[in-house]
Design a protein around this motif. Structure first.
Motif, PDB file in Angstrom:
ATOM      1  N   CYS A  32      85.414 -10.253  55.791  1.00 49.60           N
ATOM      2  CA  CYS A  32      86.606 -10.216  54.723  1.00 49.60           C
ATOM      3  C   CYS A  32      88.024 -10.100  55.201  1.00 49.60           C
ATOM      4  N   THR A  49      91.680 -12.045  48.075  1.00 49.65           N
ATOM      5  CA  THR A  49      90.647 -11.624  49.267  1.00 49.65           C
ATOM      6  C   THR A  49      89.968 -13.035  49.531  1.00 49.65           C
ATOM      7  N   ASP A  51      86.115 -13.831  51.514  1.00 50.78           N
ATOM      8  CA  ASP A  51      84.834 -13.201  52.075  1.00 50.78           C
ATOM      9  C   ASP A  51      84.194 -14.029  52.957  1.00 50.78           C
ATOM     10  N   GLN A 100      81.179  -9.013  52.976  1.00 52.65           N
ATOM     11  CA  GLN A 100      81.582  -9.260  51.515  1.00 52.65           C
ATOM     12  C   GLN A 100      82.885  -8.237  51.471  1.00 52.65           C
ATOM     13  N   CYS A 101      84.041  -8.569  50.621  1.00 55.70           N
ATOM     14  CA  CYS A 101      85.107  -7.807  50.330  1.00 55.70           C
ATOM     15  C   CYS A 101      84.949  -6.628  49.396  1.00 55.70           C
TER      16      CYS A 101
END
Length: 122
Positions: A32, A49, A51, A100-101
């Motif tokens: 991320c 963001t 990911d 994953q963010c």
């Protein structure tokens, strides 16, 4: 992992800037990554963001104007279009070694660059 931003500068309202974040010590950007910004007197806020699966998320204030992407296996990019004076801030690249963010809170990221200044004049 070390992060280093570049590409900041001054632009007039309506103009564009491209910020880059070079990633050292980790190839592939398979984690991320995020861009944050901080204006004087304000808290640092997440603006975008990306990911490990290529999914992006943006703050409402920048949707449709900012684009986060990978330029190559070691460079994260933030394209700023239709810049506004309220975009003036120090911009920081950040990362966390998760695929994953998390929600873009400062405390959820543990890799930070030194920042690059963006100034938008009206």
């Amino acid at each position: 992992v070390r992060l280093e931003e570049s590409g900041g500068g001054s632009v007039q309202a309506g103009g564009s800037l491209r910020l880059s974040c070079a990633v050292y010590g980790y190839t592939g950007l398979t984690f991320c990554m995020s861009w944050f910004r901080q204006s004087p007197g304000k808290e640092r806020e997440g603006v975008a963001t990306l990911d490990a699966y290529g999914r992006t998320n943006y703050a409402d204030s920048v949707k449709g104007r900012f684009t986060i992407s990978k330029d190559n296996a070691e460079t994260l990019v933030l394209q700023i279009n239709n810049a506004k004076p309220e975009d003036t801030a120090m911009y920081y690249c950040a990362g966390v070694l998760r695929r994953q963010c998390p929600p873009p809170r400062v405390t959820d990221f543990n890799r930070w660059g030194q920042g690059t200044q963006v100034t938008v004049s009206s």
